[in-house]
Design a protein around this motif. Structure first.
Motif, PDB file in Angstrom:
ATOM      1  N   ALA A 147      12.949 -15.305   4.633  1.00  0.00           N
ATOM      2  CA  ALA A 147      14.489 -15.194   4.356  1.00  0.00           C
ATOM      3  C   ALA A 147      15.423 -15.939   4.686  1.00  0.00           C
ATOM      4  N   GLY A 148      15.120 -16.899   5.748  1.00  0.00           N
ATOM      5  CA  GLY A 148      15.998 -17.892   6.077  1.00  0.00           C
ATOM      6  C   GLY A 148      15.857 -19.027   4.967  1.00  0.00           C
ATOM      7  N   VAL A 179      26.330 -15.848   7.824  1.00  0.00           N
ATOM      8  CA  VAL A 179      25.159 -16.742   7.803  1.00  0.00           C
ATOM      9  C   VAL A 179      25.785 -18.244   8.095  1.00  0.00           C
ATOM     10  N   ARG A 180      25.254 -18.773   9.376  1.00  0.00           N
ATOM     11  CA  ARG A 180      25.765 -20.341   9.631  1.00  0.00           C
ATOM     12  C   ARG A 180      24.666 -21.096   9.785  1.00  0.00           C
ATOM     13  N   TYR A 210      17.521 -28.387  12.817  1.00  0.00           N
ATOM     14  CA  TYR A 210      18.191 -27.482  11.918  1.00  0.00           C
ATOM     15  C   TYR A 210      18.208 -26.128  12.425  1.00  0.00           C
ATOM     16  N   GLY A 211      19.254 -25.508  12.462  1.00  0.00           N
ATOM     17  CA  GLY A 211      19.218 -24.099  12.947  1.00  0.00           C
ATOM     18  C   GLY A 211      20.209 -23.170  11.974  1.00  0.00           C
ATOM     19  N   GLN A 212      19.801 -21.955  11.971  1.00  0.00           N
ATOM     20  CA  GLN A 212      20.221 -20.757  11.260  1.00  0.00           C
ATOM     21  C   GLN A 212      20.767 -19.684  12.028  1.00  0.00           C
ATOM     22  N   ALA A 267      22.688 -10.572  16.298  1.00  0.00           N
ATOM     23  CA  ALA A 267      22.370 -11.786  15.615  1.00  0.00           C
ATOM     24  C   ALA A 267      21.142 -12.224  15.599  1.00  0.00           C
ATOM     25  N   THR A 268      20.512 -13.064  14.687  1.00  0.00           N
ATOM     26  CA  THR A 268      19.287 -13.312  14.538  1.00  0.00           C
ATOM     27  C   THR A 268      19.145 -14.952  14.416  1.00  0.00           C
ATOM     28  N   ALA A 269      18.435 -15.630  15.020  1.00  0.00           N
ATOM     29  CA  ALA A 269      18.506 -17.073  15.055  1.00  0.00           C
ATOM     30  C   ALA A 269      17.180 -17.649  14.662  1.00  0.00           C
TER      31      ALA A 269
END
Length: 313
Positions: A46-47, A60-61, A74-76, A87-89
């Motif tokens: 999904a990411g 989404v950030r 890199y982060g999402q 939230a999901t990271a």
């Protein structure tokens, strides 16, 4: 939306909801290097589907980290859409730059952007560095997702469907609505799968691997009561992508029949050398079904939760 977030020390981390081509190059450089070094993806499917220049998804950030001008991390972050949600990271550091505190600063930036929300973050493959970060942020282990695999040597027998049930393959544009409805019903308890929208389905159907010939639907009359969506990865591995059965069909043997139908397709029609799947460790019934057809645990992904709202349980 574009901002710059500066952690307690180190270079500023760029935060954006819409990736530029330069941002995308940084993210892909980090994630590609991580795959080569770790032998697994650092960000979920999904990411990865959100990594498109100019594409913006609500809530989404993206976090882009450089060190000395080179891609470093890199982060999402996907913020909860509803009050009280989580939230999901996910985040990763370039393998050549690990051990320098970059992961801690990236985690600080990602967690800091989820003000007032609990945050679930994945440790794909259960990487020890993620466990150390979890301890630092007093996160608790809340989920174990197992990747199971079986060789293609043993071909399951012909599926035995419950009386009155017939099987056919998915018809894009015709079956979308019915499938989304059953998917939501079958996975009402699931934190990701059960919330799929038409956009999520469309994203997968646009992927090179999508093949409706490997997407099996089970009908009782006009009612869709089960499905098995298979996938073939670029390296040739097959996947039991998702199997779902209507609550009214639980215990009927439909899930076992659908699993067999998909495995036979992957092995006999697509010629895969092995098949993988993902299943939650706290779903022992599903684990037993897969163990009976030859699957064993290959690796695990762990989810940690950082509590920010003070809610219990």
């Amino acid at each position: 939306m574009e901002t710059t977030r500066t952690p307690s020390s180190g270079d500023p981390i760029r935060v954006t909801s819409e990736l530029t081509s330069d941002d995308l190059a940084v993210a892909r450089a980090v994630l590609t290097a991580a795959v080569v070094d770790d032998g697994r993806e650092a960000v979920s499917e999904a990411g990865r589907l959100r990594l498109r220049a100019g594409a913006e998804r609500p809530g989404v950030r993206h976090f882009l980290q450089l060190a000395g001008g080179r891609p470093a991390g890199y982060g999402q972050l996907e913020l909860a859409a509803q009050e009280g949600g989580r939230a999901t990271a996910e985040f990763a550091v370039h393998p050549e730059l690990r051990g320098q505190g970059l992961g801690g600063r990236l985690a600080e930036a990602v967690l800091g952007a989820a003000t007032g929300q609990d945050v679930d973050f994945w440790a794909h493959g259960g990487h020890p560095a993620a466990a150390r970060l979890a301890a630092r942020h007093r996160a608790e282990l809340v989920r174990e997702l197992r990747q199971m695999r079986r060789p293609a040597a043993d071909v399951p027998g012909e599926p035995v469907l419950p009386a009155g049930v017939v099987l056919r393959t998915f018809r894009p544009g015709e079956d979308d609505r019915a499938w989304l409805g059953l998917n939501a019903l079958a996975f009402a308890h699931h934190p990701e799968q059960g919330s799929w929208t038409q956009a999520d389905l469309a994203d997968r159907m646009a992927e090179p691997w999508f093949d409706p010939a490997g997407f099996f639907l089970a009908f009782r009359g006009d009612d869709l009561v089960g499905f098995h969506w298979t996938k073939v990865h670029p390296d040739g591995l097959g996947e039991v992508y998702v199997v779902g059965v209507a609550p009214t069909e639980q215990g009927s043997g439909l899930g076992r029949a659908l699993t067999s139908a998909g495995l036979r397709h992957l092995i006999l029609e697509r010629g895969v050398p092995a098949v993988l799947l993902y299943v939650d460790a706290d779903n022992p019934a599903a684990v037993r079904v897969y163990e009976r057809v030859g699957f064993t645990v290959h690796e695990v992904d762990l989810m940690y939760r950082v509590r920010r709202t003070g809610e219990a349980g």
